[in-house]
Design an enzyme around this catalytic site. Sequence first.
Site, PDB file in Angstrom:
ATOM      1  N   ASP A 255       8.031  71.196  47.544  1.00 38.77           N
ATOM      2  CA  ASP A 255       8.274  70.877  48.950  1.00 38.77           C
ATOM      3  C   ASP A 255       7.300  69.787  49.373  1.00 38.77           C
ATOM      4  O   ASP A 255       6.096  70.023  49.481  1.00 38.77           O
ATOM      5  CB  ASP A 255       8.086  72.135  49.811  1.00 38.77           C
ATOM      6  CG  ASP A 255       8.085  71.828  51.294  1.00 38.77           C
ATOM      7  OD1 ASP A 255       8.815  70.910  51.701  1.00 38.77           O
ATOM      8  OD2 ASP A 255       7.350  72.513  52.040  1.00 38.77           O
ATOM      9  N   VAL A 256       7.812  68.587  49.599  1.00 34.08           N
ATOM     10  CA  VAL A 256       6.977  67.436  49.942  1.00 34.08           C
ATOM     11  C   VAL A 256       6.963  67.240  51.453  1.00 34.08           C
ATOM     12  O   VAL A 256       7.984  66.906  52.055  1.00 34.08           O
ATOM     13  CB  VAL A 256       7.490  66.150  49.261  1.00 34.08           C
ATOM     14  CG1 VAL A 256       6.556  64.986  49.573  1.00 34.08           C
ATOM     15  CG2 VAL A 256       7.624  66.346  47.761  1.00 34.08           C
TER      16      VAL A 256
ATOM     17  N   GLY B 281      16.568  66.301  58.370  1.00 33.17           N
ATOM     18  CA  GLY B 281      15.526  66.299  57.350  1.00 33.17           C
ATOM     19  C   GLY B 281      15.724  67.390  56.320  1.00 33.17           C
ATOM     20  O   GLY B 281      16.204  68.489  56.633  1.00 33.17           O
TER      21      GLY B 281
ATOM     22  N   ASN C 105       0.999  67.458  52.997  1.00 27.82           N
ATOM     23  CA  ASN C 105       0.782  68.199  51.752  1.00 27.82           C
ATOM     24  C   ASN C 105       2.067  68.355  50.957  1.00 27.82           C
ATOM     25  O   ASN C 105       3.167  68.332  51.515  1.00 27.82           O
ATOM     26  CB  ASN C 105       0.224  69.605  52.046  1.00 27.82           C
ATOM     27  CG  ASN C 105      -1.163  69.566  52.639  1.00 27.82           C
ATOM     28  OD1 ASN C 105      -2.064  68.953  52.086  1.00 27.82           O
ATOM     29  ND2 ASN C 105      -1.346  70.223  53.772  1.00 27.82           N
ATOM     30  N   ILE C 106       1.894  68.537  49.649  1.00 17.76           N
ATOM     31  CA  ILE C 106       2.978  68.927  48.749  1.00 17.76           C
ATOM     32  C   ILE C 106       2.706  70.361  48.322  1.00 17.76           C
ATOM     33  O   ILE C 106       1.619  70.669  47.825  1.00 17.76           O
ATOM     34  CB  ILE C 106       3.044  68.027  47.504  1.00 17.76           C
ATOM     35  CG1 ILE C 106       3.295  66.567  47.901  1.00 17.76           C
ATOM     36  CG2 ILE C 106       4.143  68.502  46.545  1.00 17.76           C
ATOM     37  CD1 ILE C 106       3.191  65.596  46.736  1.00 17.76           C
ATOM     38  N   VAL C 107       3.677  71.239  48.530  1.00 16.41           N
ATOM     39  CA  VAL C 107       3.555  72.628  48.086  1.00 16.41           C
ATOM     40  C   VAL C 107       4.423  72.810  46.853  1.00 16.41           C
ATOM     41  O   VAL C 107       5.601  72.449  46.847  1.00 16.41           O
ATOM     42  CB  VAL C 107       3.978  73.612  49.195  1.00 16.41           C
ATOM     43  CG1 VAL C 107       3.910  75.045  48.684  1.00 16.41           C
ATOM     44  CG2 VAL C 107       3.096  73.446  50.430  1.00 16.41           C
TER      45      VAL C 107
ATOM     46  N   ASP D  24       9.089  75.253  62.589  1.00 14.68           N
ATOM     47  CA  ASP D  24       8.243  74.884  61.450  1.00 14.68           C
ATOM     48  C   ASP D  24       7.059  74.071  61.974  1.00 14.68           C
ATOM     49  O   ASP D  24       7.207  72.943  62.435  1.00 14.68           O
ATOM     50  CB  ASP D  24       9.044  74.067  60.437  1.00 14.68           C
ATOM     51  CG  ASP D  24       8.279  73.842  59.131  1.00 14.68           C
ATOM     52  OD1 ASP D  24       7.055  74.112  59.096  1.00 14.68           O
ATOM     53  OD2 ASP D  24       8.898  73.406  58.144  1.00 14.68           O
TER      54      ASP D  24
ATOM     55  N   ASP E 136      13.586  69.259  54.935  1.00 15.57           N
ATOM     56  CA  ASP E 136      12.811  70.457  55.247  1.00 15.57           C
ATOM     57  C   ASP E 136      13.554  71.363  56.213  1.00 15.57           C
ATOM     58  O   ASP E 136      13.535  72.596  56.069  1.00 15.57           O
ATOM     59  CB  ASP E 136      11.443  70.078  55.819  1.00 15.57           C
ATOM     60  CG  ASP E 136      11.535  69.146  57.032  1.00 15.57           C
ATOM     61  OD1 ASP E 136      12.548  68.432  57.171  1.00 15.57           O
ATOM     62  OD2 ASP E 136      10.578  69.135  57.834  1.00 15.57           O
TER      63      ASP E 136
END
Length: 259
Positions: free
Chosen positions: A6-7, A107, A11-13, A129, A109
């Site tokens: 998840d970008v 998006g 942060n990237i998770v 979110d 996300d």
Amino acid sequence: MILLIDVGNTNIVLGIHDNEKYIASWRISTDSKKTSDEYSIQVMQLFNQAKLNPEEVEGIIISSVVPNIMHSLENMVRKCFCKEPIVVGPGIKTGINIKYDNPKEVGADRIVNAVAAFEKHKKPMIIIDFGTATTFCAITEKGDYLGGNICPGIQISADALFERAAKLPRIELEKPKSVICKNTVTSMQAGIIYGYIGKVEYIVKRMKKEMMDLGEKEPFVLATGGLAKLVYSETDVIDEVDRKLTLEGLKILYEKNKE
């Protein structure tokens, strides 16, 4: 094992899902200047530290709100895992009906969160979110994505105050005990945090009314993101916090779209 990526803007998770559970997750900085080789080294170090074998990764899915990082990440996946990743975007099977004027504008996300929330709850929902930007999304009981709104995240609000007001310092986002403050730092903290909570409460109230005017039952409000618990602790408009909502959505989308 499935690798979920998840970008976000900050942060990237990365998460590893295996045998119906998460066995590892990491958070690294988003940096569009990094090459695929640099990301490859970083990801392999994470796998080594967790004693995970990259050869056991069966598939990879990526959701990104940062388009110019995708070339490096997709090449990293090919180098490290010798596989083509599934990328969340137009044409992917979601199981929800996107009612946006232009569905391609939504998006990745927001789509991922909506998929996870609908699969888990099957009821009218408002999804919040709390990321770099804070997004609000409305989902009907039938799984229609009605739309929502986007506003600056709490950290962006704090940074803007520091950058545009010459005498105000940069501050930590800590919750003061009172909104009647006696120094500059706590005054800024109170204004930013409690003001933000007030914004969340108003938007949720307005979204609930508009959804119920369309014939929906009162929506369930689900929050995710780094500052979700901070807001949740100070308001009664959020019903639940799910920190793994985005990873759950990626796992569901992987299952819907794998060959």
